[in-house]
Design an enzyme around this catalytic site. Structure first.
Site, mmCIF file in Angstrom:
data_model
loop_
_atom_site.group_PDB
_atom_site.id
_atom_site.type_symbol
_atom_site.label_atom_id
_atom_site.label_comp_id
_atom_site.label_asym_id
_atom_site.label_seq_id
_atom_site.Cartn_x
_atom_site.Cartn_y
_atom_site.Cartn_z
ATOM 1 N N ARG A 232 0.873 -1.177 0.000
ATOM 2 C CA ARG A 232 0.000 0.000 0.000
ATOM 3 C C ARG A 232 0.905 1.221 0.000
ATOM 4 O O ARG A 232 1.972 1.227 0.654
ATOM 5 C CB ARG A 232 -0.888 0.035 1.250
ATOM 6 C CG ARG A 232 -2.024 -0.973 1.263
ATOM 7 C CD ARG A 232 -3.113 -0.651 0.229
ATOM 8 N NE ARG A 232 -4.246 -1.570 0.297
ATOM 9 C CZ ARG A 232 -4.413 -2.628 -0.487
ATOM 10 N NH1 ARG A 232 -3.526 -2.915 -1.424
ATOM 11 N NH2 ARG A 232 -5.491 -3.390 -0.366
ATOM 12 N N GLU A 261 -3.831 7.883 -4.675
ATOM 13 C CA GLU A 261 -4.202 7.196 -5.917
ATOM 14 C C GLU A 261 -5.546 7.718 -6.404
ATOM 15 O O GLU A 261 -6.429 7.947 -5.572
ATOM 16 C CB GLU A 261 -4.283 5.681 -5.671
ATOM 17 C CG GLU A 261 -2.932 5.095 -5.294
ATOM 18 C CD GLU A 261 -2.978 3.586 -5.016
ATOM 19 O OE1 GLU A 261 -4.037 2.961 -5.255
ATOM 20 O OE2 GLU A 261 -1.963 3.048 -4.570
ATOM 21 N N HIS A 280 -1.830 0.419 -9.714
ATOM 22 C CA HIS A 280 -2.397 -0.497 -8.696
ATOM 23 C C HIS A 280 -3.041 -1.714 -9.373
ATOM 24 O O HIS A 280 -4.246 -1.940 -9.272
ATOM 25 C CB HIS A 280 -3.413 0.242 -7.815
ATOM 26 C CG HIS A 280 -3.644 -0.452 -6.505
ATOM 27 N ND1 HIS A 280 -3.895 0.219 -5.334
ATOM 28 C CD2 HIS A 280 -3.655 -1.780 -6.181
ATOM 29 C CE1 HIS A 280 -4.064 -0.648 -4.351
ATOM 30 N NE2 HIS A 280 -3.916 -1.874 -4.842
HETATM 31 P P1 NAP Z 1 -0.572 -11.742 4.669
HETATM 32 O O1 NAP Z 1 -0.578 -13.170 4.276
HETATM 33 O O2 NAP Z 1 -1.320 -11.329 5.880
HETATM 34 O O3 NAP Z 1 0.953 -11.299 4.781
HETATM 35 C C1 NAP Z 1 1.376 -10.124 5.404
HETATM 36 C C2 NAP Z 1 2.700 -10.374 6.079
HETATM 37 O O4 NAP Z 1 3.159 -9.168 6.673
HETATM 38 C C3 NAP Z 1 2.614 -11.418 7.177
HETATM 39 O O5 NAP Z 1 3.591 -12.376 6.942
HETATM 40 C C4 NAP Z 1 2.907 -10.664 8.467
HETATM 41 O O6 NAP Z 1 3.719 -11.501 9.270
HETATM 42 C C5 NAP Z 1 3.625 -9.437 7.981
HETATM 43 N N1 NAP Z 1 3.310 -8.283 8.827
HETATM 44 C C6 NAP Z 1 2.136 -7.826 9.224
HETATM 45 N N2 NAP Z 1 2.246 -6.741 9.996
HETATM 46 C C7 NAP Z 1 3.536 -6.537 10.096
HETATM 47 C C8 NAP Z 1 4.270 -5.582 10.766
HETATM 48 N N3 NAP Z 1 3.687 -4.637 11.525
HETATM 49 N N4 NAP Z 1 5.596 -5.637 10.647
HETATM 50 C C9 NAP Z 1 6.158 -6.598 9.912
HETATM 51 N N5 NAP Z 1 5.491 -7.547 9.260
HETATM 52 C C10 NAP Z 1 4.190 -7.506 9.349
HETATM 53 O O7 NAP Z 1 -1.138 -10.833 3.497
HETATM 54 P P2 NAP Z 1 -0.998 -11.048 1.912
HETATM 55 O O8 NAP Z 1 -2.179 -11.772 1.408
HETATM 56 O O9 NAP Z 1 0.368 -11.560 1.595
HETATM 57 O O10 NAP Z 1 -1.147 -9.515 1.443
HETATM 58 C C11 NAP Z 1 -0.234 -8.539 1.922
HETATM 59 C C12 NAP Z 1 -0.661 -7.151 1.508
HETATM 60 O O11 NAP Z 1 -0.439 -6.973 0.131
HETATM 61 C C13 NAP Z 1 -2.150 -6.833 1.683
HETATM 62 O O12 NAP Z 1 -2.464 -6.447 3.005
HETATM 63 C C14 NAP Z 1 -2.366 -5.720 0.695
HETATM 64 O O13 NAP Z 1 -2.207 -4.453 1.331
HETATM 65 C C15 NAP Z 1 -1.252 -5.916 -0.324
HETATM 66 N N6 NAP Z 1 -1.804 -6.278 -1.652
HETATM 67 C C16 NAP Z 1 -1.618 -5.406 -2.671
HETATM 68 C C17 NAP Z 1 -2.114 -5.725 -3.918
HETATM 69 C C18 NAP Z 1 -1.927 -4.786 -5.075
HETATM 70 O O14 NAP Z 1 -2.803 -4.703 -5.925
HETATM 71 N N7 NAP Z 1 -0.811 -4.104 -5.171
HETATM 72 C C19 NAP Z 1 -2.793 -6.922 -4.130
HETATM 73 C C20 NAP Z 1 -2.945 -7.780 -3.054
HETATM 74 C C21 NAP Z 1 -2.451 -7.447 -1.815
HETATM 75 P P3 NAP Z 1 3.730 -11.350 10.865
HETATM 76 O O15 NAP Z 1 2.303 -11.393 11.297
HETATM 77 O O16 NAP Z 1 4.552 -12.501 11.327
HETATM 78 O O17 NAP Z 1 4.360 -10.041 11.120
#
Ligand code: NAP
Length: 324
Positions: A232, A261, A280
């Site tokens: 994000r 955005e 995005h």
């Molecule tokens: P996810 O499986 O929840 O992965 C997020 C990772 O970040 C987890 O491994 C978590 O591990 C870590 N994390 C969370 N809070 C943290 C913090 N404060 N400090 C360090 N690490 C942290 O989510 P995902 O499905 O991979 O998606 C991740 C993000 O990608 C989404 O939330 C979204 O914002 C973004 N996204 C963007 C697009 C796009 O179009 N560009 C598309 C899809 C997703 P720990 O809990 O161990 O810290």
């Protein structure tokens, strides 16, 4: 009587048909119309709009909200929970497409794909290019994944198995599968910034991750490193990034997301040849966007029936139903 649901994003025809079997559907295309329609609604489905507590003040019958996204930073989750509104999201179905987008940003930035394609289109290709237009290798380099979850793990798989890269990551908890399968090593953010050739941000946007990467962090990166952000926009302090790119603190950036955005056409980022900027598009393929819409519709139908067991952001809201 079927519950009233407001859709605030266009949905594929088959998903609309599926929803209409279970709910009365109203489709709107702006925030004001959404807020108005929420007055009698029990559910809502859509994406890409900030949903404020004020919008929900006039929605006394609302029980379930289904976002067509994995990220839920557009919501005040504790407020929804207090109001007894279940929030569902769409993890997993978009993981691989988003990891592909991240990798396309890595390759495009490293090999200067966009810059050189524009150069060719402008008629500049008169002879073989010289070193001033060479890129930098991706294979064999070090990738640093900040937030190795679902998408981060799919990225680590591409990097380790496809490109023989060394994988570093930061998380609050270890990710044993990524360590076993891709040789990923959990390190501090400082170590990751100091050692990675590609710093890829994949954390959710939360109060802790807002401006996680600012001037101090950019200064810790190698001058030859590239920053990739497909998480994000506000995870990066964009003004600091612009300054770092101007100063040559880092080599370049591949960005799918921005603090504001759509990115304004006069953003300094768009004048920089070492920036690849995308609108995005992390999950924006026909197949994945369709799967997300279907997943969100299924989530909503089940949430309204009190039977949703997965994809819930605030499962405690449906816990009384589970206990029955
Ligand atoms: P996810 O499986 O929840 O992965 C997020 C990772 O970040 C987890 O491994 C978590 O591990 C870590 N994390 C969370 N809070 C943290 C913090 N404060 N400090 C360090 N690490 C942290 O989510 P995902 O499905 O991979 O998606 C991740 C993000 O990608 C989404 O939330 C979204 O914002 C973004 N996204 C963007 C697009 C796009 O179009 N560009 C598309 C899809 C997703 P720990 O809990 O161990 O810290």
């Amino acid at each position: 009587m079927k519950p009233l649901v407001v859709a605030y994003k266009p949905l594929p025809d088959d998903v609309v048909a599926e929803l209409r079997e279970h709910v009365e559907l109203v489709q709107v295309d702006n925030a004001a119309a959404l807020t108005k329609s929420l007055a009698n609604a029990e559910g809502a489905i859509g994406a890409s709009l900030k949903i404020t507590p004020q919008m929900l003040d006039s929605a006394p019958t609302l029980r379930a909200w289904s976002t067509i996204s994995v990220g839920y930073d557009n919501f005040d989750v504790p407020d929804l929970t207090r109001r007894g509104i279940a929030l569902a999201h769409t993890p997993d179905v978009l993981t691989e497409s988003t990891a592909d987008t991240v990798f396309s940003l890595i390759l495009a930035s490293a090999r200067r794909v966009v810059e050189l394609a524009e150069w060719v289109r402008a008629g500049n290709w008169q002879r073989s290019i010289g070193p001033e237009l060479y890129g930098t290798d991706v294979q064999g380099k070090t990738i640093g994944i900040v937030g190795l979850g679902r998408i981060g793990a799919a990225l680590a798989r591409r990097a380790a198995l496809g490109f023989r890269m060394r994988v570093l990551y930061t998380n609050r908890h270890p990710h044993p599968e990524a360590e076993a399968q891709y040789g990923a090593r959990r390190v501090t953010l400082d170590t990751l910034l100091a050692e990675a050739d590609f710093v890829c941000l994949q954390v959710p946007l939360t109060p802790e991750t807002q401006h996680l990467i600012g001037a101090a962090e950019l200064a810790k990166m190698k001058r030859s490193a590239i920053l990739i952000n497909a998480s994000r926009g506000p995870v990066v302090d964009e003004a600091a990034l612009i300054q770092a790119l101007r100063n040559g603190t880092i080599r370049g950036a591949g960005l799918d997301v921005f603090e504001h955005e759509p990115l304004p056409a006069d953003s300094p980022l768009l004048a920089m040849k070492n920036v690849v900027a995308l609108p995005h598009i992390g999950s924006a393929t026909h197949e994945t966007r369709h799967a997300m819409a279907r997943c969100a519709a299924d989530n909503l139908i089940k949430a309204l029936a009190g039977t949703l067991r997965e994809n819930l952001v605030n499962p405690q809201v449906l816990e009384p139903a589970r206990a029955q």
